[in-house]
Write a protein that holds these residues in place. Structure first.
Motif, PDB file in Angstrom:
ATOM      1  N   GLY A  21      -4.012  -3.043  -4.884  1.00 28.75           N
ATOM      2  CA  GLY A  21      -3.213  -1.888  -5.327  1.00 28.75           C
ATOM      3  C   GLY A  21      -3.288  -1.667  -6.822  1.00 28.75           C
ATOM      4  N   GLY A  23      -5.438   0.223  -8.420  1.00 28.76           N
ATOM      5  CA  GLY A  23      -6.145   1.447  -8.781  1.00 28.76           C
ATOM      6  C   GLY A  23      -5.256   2.507  -9.412  1.00 28.76           C
ATOM      7  N   GLY A  29       0.603  -2.438  -9.503  1.00 28.22           N
ATOM      8  CA  GLY A  29      -0.555  -3.326  -9.516  1.00 28.22           C
ATOM      9  C   GLY A  29      -1.145  -3.528 -10.910  1.00 28.22           C
ATOM     10  N   VAL A  77     -12.041  -1.947  -2.181  1.00 28.94           N
ATOM     11  CA  VAL A  77     -11.890  -2.482  -0.826  1.00 28.94           C
ATOM     12  C   VAL A  77     -10.792  -1.736  -0.078  1.00 28.94           C
ATOM     13  N   ILE A  79      -8.290  -2.569   2.388  1.00 26.29           N
ATOM     14  CA  ILE A  79      -7.754  -3.858   2.873  1.00 26.29           C
ATOM     15  C   ILE A  79      -7.532  -3.872   4.388  1.00 26.29           C
ATOM     16  N   SER A  80      -7.527  -2.701   5.026  1.00 23.83           N
ATOM     17  CA  SER A  80      -7.293  -2.671   6.473  1.00 23.83           C
ATOM     18  C   SER A  80      -8.596  -2.765   7.273  1.00 23.83           C
ATOM     19  N   ALA A 106      -1.045  -3.413  -2.436  1.00 23.57           N
ATOM     20  CA  ALA A 106      -1.525  -2.144  -1.882  1.00 23.57           C
ATOM     21  C   ALA A 106      -0.662  -1.747  -0.691  1.00 23.57           C
ATOM     22  N   VAL A 128      -2.460  -0.425   7.014  1.00 22.84           N
ATOM     23  CA  VAL A 128      -2.592  -0.692   5.579  1.00 22.84           C
ATOM     24  C   VAL A 128      -1.525  -1.698   5.137  1.00 22.84           C
ATOM     25  N   SER A 157       7.210  -5.997   0.493  1.00 24.12           N
ATOM     26  CA  SER A 157       7.968  -5.207   1.464  1.00 24.12           C
ATOM     27  C   SER A 157       8.658  -4.089   0.680  1.00 24.12           C
ATOM     28  N   SER A 158       9.855  -3.727   1.066  1.00 28.96           N
ATOM     29  CA  SER A 158      10.612  -2.663   0.391  1.00 28.96           C
ATOM     30  C   SER A 158      12.049  -2.747   0.876  1.00 28.96           C
ATOM     31  N   TYR A 173       7.301   3.477   7.829  1.00 27.44           N
ATOM     32  CA  TYR A 173       7.204   2.620   6.638  1.00 27.44           C
ATOM     33  C   TYR A 173       8.201   1.465   6.732  1.00 27.44           C
ATOM     34  N   GLY A 204      13.276  -1.935  -4.934  1.00 22.82           N
ATOM     35  CA  GLY A 204      14.010  -0.689  -4.753  1.00 22.82           C
ATOM     36  C   GLY A 204      13.174   0.409  -5.383  1.00 22.82           C
ATOM     37  N   PRO A 205      13.773   1.560  -5.716  1.00 18.99           N
ATOM     38  CA  PRO A 205      12.962   2.626  -6.329  1.00 18.99           C
ATOM     39  C   PRO A 205      12.388   2.222  -7.678  1.00 18.99           C
ATOM     40  N   ILE A 206      11.063   2.286  -7.782  1.00 19.18           N
ATOM     41  CA  ILE A 206      10.350   1.925  -9.016  1.00 19.18           C
ATOM     42  C   ILE A 206       9.600   3.168  -9.493  1.00 19.18           C
ATOM     43  N   ASP A 209       3.858   6.540  -9.197  1.00 17.99           N
ATOM     44  CA  ASP A 209       3.459   7.812  -8.574  1.00 17.99           C
ATOM     45  C   ASP A 209       3.307   7.698  -7.062  1.00 17.99           C
ATOM     46  N   ILE A 210       3.944   6.690  -6.454  1.00 19.57           N
ATOM     47  CA  ILE A 210       3.747   6.478  -5.017  1.00 19.57           C
ATOM     48  C   ILE A 210       4.151   7.699  -4.200  1.00 19.57           C
TER      49      ILE A 210
HETATM   50  N1  LIG Z   1       7.327   2.466  -6.130  1.00 22.64           N
HETATM   51  C1  LIG Z   1       8.355   2.178  -5.378  1.00 22.64           C
HETATM   52  O1  LIG Z   1       9.445   2.756  -5.522  1.00 22.64           O
HETATM   53  C2  LIG Z   1       8.244   1.110  -4.314  1.00 22.64           C
HETATM   54  C3  LIG Z   1       9.412   0.685  -3.673  1.00 22.64           C
HETATM   55  C4  LIG Z   1       9.326  -0.286  -2.677  1.00 22.64           C
HETATM   56  C5  LIG Z   1       8.105  -0.838  -2.358  1.00 22.64           C
HETATM   57  N2  LIG Z   1       6.980  -0.406  -3.002  1.00 22.64           N
HETATM   58  C6  LIG Z   1       5.704  -1.006  -2.605  1.00 22.64           C
HETATM   59  O2  LIG Z   1       5.087  -1.569  -3.740  1.00 22.64           O
HETATM   60  C7  LIG Z   1       3.664  -1.494  -3.593  1.00 22.64           C
HETATM   61  C8  LIG Z   1       3.060  -0.837  -4.813  1.00 22.64           C
HETATM   62  O3  LIG Z   1       3.674   0.428  -4.967  1.00 22.64           O
HETATM   63  P1  LIG Z   1       3.314   1.433  -6.146  1.00 22.64           P
HETATM   64  O4  LIG Z   1       4.530   2.229  -6.385  1.00 22.64           O
HETATM   65  O5  LIG Z   1       2.625   0.735  -7.235  1.00 22.64           O
HETATM   66  O6  LIG Z   1       2.299   2.380  -5.345  1.00 22.64           O
HETATM   67  P2  LIG Z   1       1.077   3.285  -5.844  1.00 22.64           P
HETATM   68  O7  LIG Z   1       0.928   4.371  -4.821  1.00 22.64           O
HETATM   69  O8  LIG Z   1       1.240   3.635  -7.274  1.00 22.64           O
HETATM   70  O9  LIG Z   1      -0.144   2.256  -5.711  1.00 22.64           O
HETATM   71  C9  LIG Z   1      -0.597   1.820  -4.455  1.00 22.64           C
HETATM   72  C10 LIG Z   1      -2.069   1.499  -4.560  1.00 22.64           C
HETATM   73  O10 LIG Z   1      -2.522   1.023  -3.271  1.00 22.64           O
HETATM   74  C11 LIG Z   1      -3.832   1.532  -3.063  1.00 22.64           C
HETATM   75  N3  LIG Z   1      -4.158   1.556  -1.647  1.00 22.64           N
HETATM   76  C12 LIG Z   1      -3.652   2.379  -0.699  1.00 22.64           C
HETATM   77  N4  LIG Z   1      -4.235   2.128   0.490  1.00 22.64           N
HETATM   78  C13 LIG Z   1      -5.111   1.109   0.290  1.00 22.64           C
HETATM   79  C14 LIG Z   1      -6.020   0.409   1.127  1.00 22.64           C
HETATM   80  N5  LIG Z   1      -6.159   0.723   2.414  1.00 22.64           N
HETATM   81  N6  LIG Z   1      -6.767  -0.584   0.583  1.00 22.64           N
HETATM   82  C15 LIG Z   1      -6.665  -0.882  -0.735  1.00 22.64           C
HETATM   83  N7  LIG Z   1      -5.834  -0.244  -1.583  1.00 22.64           N
HETATM   84  C16 LIG Z   1      -5.069   0.742  -1.065  1.00 22.64           C
HETATM   85  C17 LIG Z   1      -3.779   2.937  -3.669  1.00 22.64           C
HETATM   86  O11 LIG Z   1      -5.064   3.458  -3.935  1.00 22.64           O
HETATM   87  C18 LIG Z   1      -2.940   2.708  -4.922  1.00 22.64           C
HETATM   88  O12 LIG Z   1      -3.743   2.395  -6.030  1.00 22.64           O
HETATM   89  C19 LIG Z   1       3.412  -0.744  -2.287  1.00 22.64           C
HETATM   90  O13 LIG Z   1       3.176  -1.675  -1.257  1.00 22.64           O
HETATM   91  C20 LIG Z   1       4.712  -0.013  -2.050  1.00 22.64           C
HETATM   92  O14 LIG Z   1       4.924   0.269  -0.681  1.00 22.64           O
HETATM   93  C21 LIG Z   1       7.028   0.545  -3.973  1.00 22.64           C
END
Ligand SMILES: NC(=O)c1ccc[n+]([C@@H]2O[C@H](COP(=O)([O-])OP(=O)(O)OC[C@H]3O[C@@H](n4cnc5c(N)ncnc54)[C@H](O)[C@@H]3O)[C@@H](O)[C@H]2O)c1
Length: 267
Positions: A21, A23, A29, A77, A79-80, A106, A128, A157-158, A173, A204-206, A209-210
């Motif tokens: 994750g 990217g 990440g 990659v 990952i799935s 990811a 995923v 998780s979340s 989700y 929690g909410p971070i 750009d998710i």
């Molecule tokens: N941001 C939030 O509020 C929040 C809250 C709870 C949990 N999370 C979890 O934290 C993790 C990171 O979140 P984030 O906000 O940085 O998300 P993000 O969308 O900014 O980054 C997620 C990354 O995962 C990559 N990705 C998606 N599918 C993939 C695959 N099949 N193989 C490899 N890479 C893949 C995307 O290209 C992206 O770079 C996630 O698992 C998300 O569910 C985020």
């Protein structure tokens, strides 16, 4: 019958953490990669967006002090996909020091309600978030066992898994992220004998750009109303927790779920 007392093995100076994750430009990440590199890790920065993560790895590599033996490699990659995971690990084996840590970040959200979510979307969200975490764990854990110094696995998780739905995601989700908790506990139970810990974080909410774009201040304020710290979190605050969980200091912490949510959930 003699009782074998397990000892704690120090990590080698040259060691690799795989971070998935990595990217997304404003994602958690990248913050984790930067933090772990600053703590001496070599890093495989993995993402389905290979071009983005390779460019990011090149940027970090250029910032390493002269003479540094650390390596940062961007690995594209999905990952799935088992074949893609095998190919990614072939590169990691060839280009990086031994794998000691895996950070599974990811993941993809799903805003679909119970009647909106189709069979295809369900499969993708489970594949995923759930299967991807498993495939990466299987490959990394084999290397950790061979390495003989144990290892660290951190899954994501979340708090949506606790709430059954959240600010940007609903049932699919929540189900996938709850699966990640069970997967983590199984991993901790089965791999503990090898000195490998597995823990799961529940953000929690971070502020990333998710959700497909930068959070507006109005949206952040709405999300903050039931958070004791009265704000959303920043990616570096999640990176701080992960840095502890992959460190030698967390050697007796395993199978646990840790919220990083400003106190939204207390238990
Ligand atoms: N941001 C939030 O509020 C929040 C809250 C709870 C949990 N999370 C979890 O934290 C993790 C990171 O979140 P984030 O906000 O940085 O998300 P993000 O969308 O900014 O980054 C997620 C990354 O995962 C990559 N990705 C998606 N599918 C993939 C695959 N099949 N193989 C490899 N890479 C893949 C995307 O290209 C992206 O770079 C996630 O698992 C998300 O569910 C985020």
């Amino acid at each position: 019958m003699s009782l074998e007392i397990k000892t704690i093995q120090p990590f080698p100076a040259q060691r690799t953490a795989i971070v998935t994750g990595a990217g997304a430009e404003r994602g958690i990440g990248r913050r984790v990669v930067r933090k772990l590199v600053s703590e001496g890790w070599s890093v495989a920065a993995a993402d389905i967006d290979g071009a983005a993560t390779e460019a990011f790895a090149a940027e970090i590599t250029a910032e390493l002090p002269e003479g540094s033996t650390q390596k940062v490699v961007g690995v594209g990659v999905d990952i799935s996909d088992q074949a893609a995971v095998d190919a990614a690990f072939a590169r990691i084996d060839a280009e990086l020091p031994p794998v000691v840590a895996l950070v599974n970040l990811a993941g993809i959200p799903s805003p679909h309600s119970i009647f909106e979510i189709t069979s295809e979307i369900w499969d993708k969200v489970m594949n995923v978030n759930g299967k991807g975490t498993l495939l990466m764990t299987q490959a990394a854990a084999k290397r950790m066992i061979d390495g003989g110094v144990g290892g660290r696995i951190v899954n994501t998780s979340s708090i949506t898994a606790l709430d059954g739905g959240g600010t940007f995601s609903k049932t699919g989700y929540a189900a996938a992220k709850a699966a990640v908790q069970g997967l983590t506990r199984g991993t901790a139970r089965e791999l503990g004998k090898h000195g490998i810990t597995a823990n799961v974080i529940l953000p929690g909410p971070i502020d990333t750009d998710i959700m497909g774009g930068t959070l507006t201040d109005e949206r952040k304020a709405g999300m903050s109303s039931n958070i004791p710290l009265e704000r959303v979190g920043q990616p570096e605050e999640v990176a701080g927790l992960i840095s502890f969980l992959v460190s030698e200091d967390s050697s007796f912490v395993s199978g646990t779920s840790i919220n990083v949510d400003g106190g939204k959930h207390m238990h």
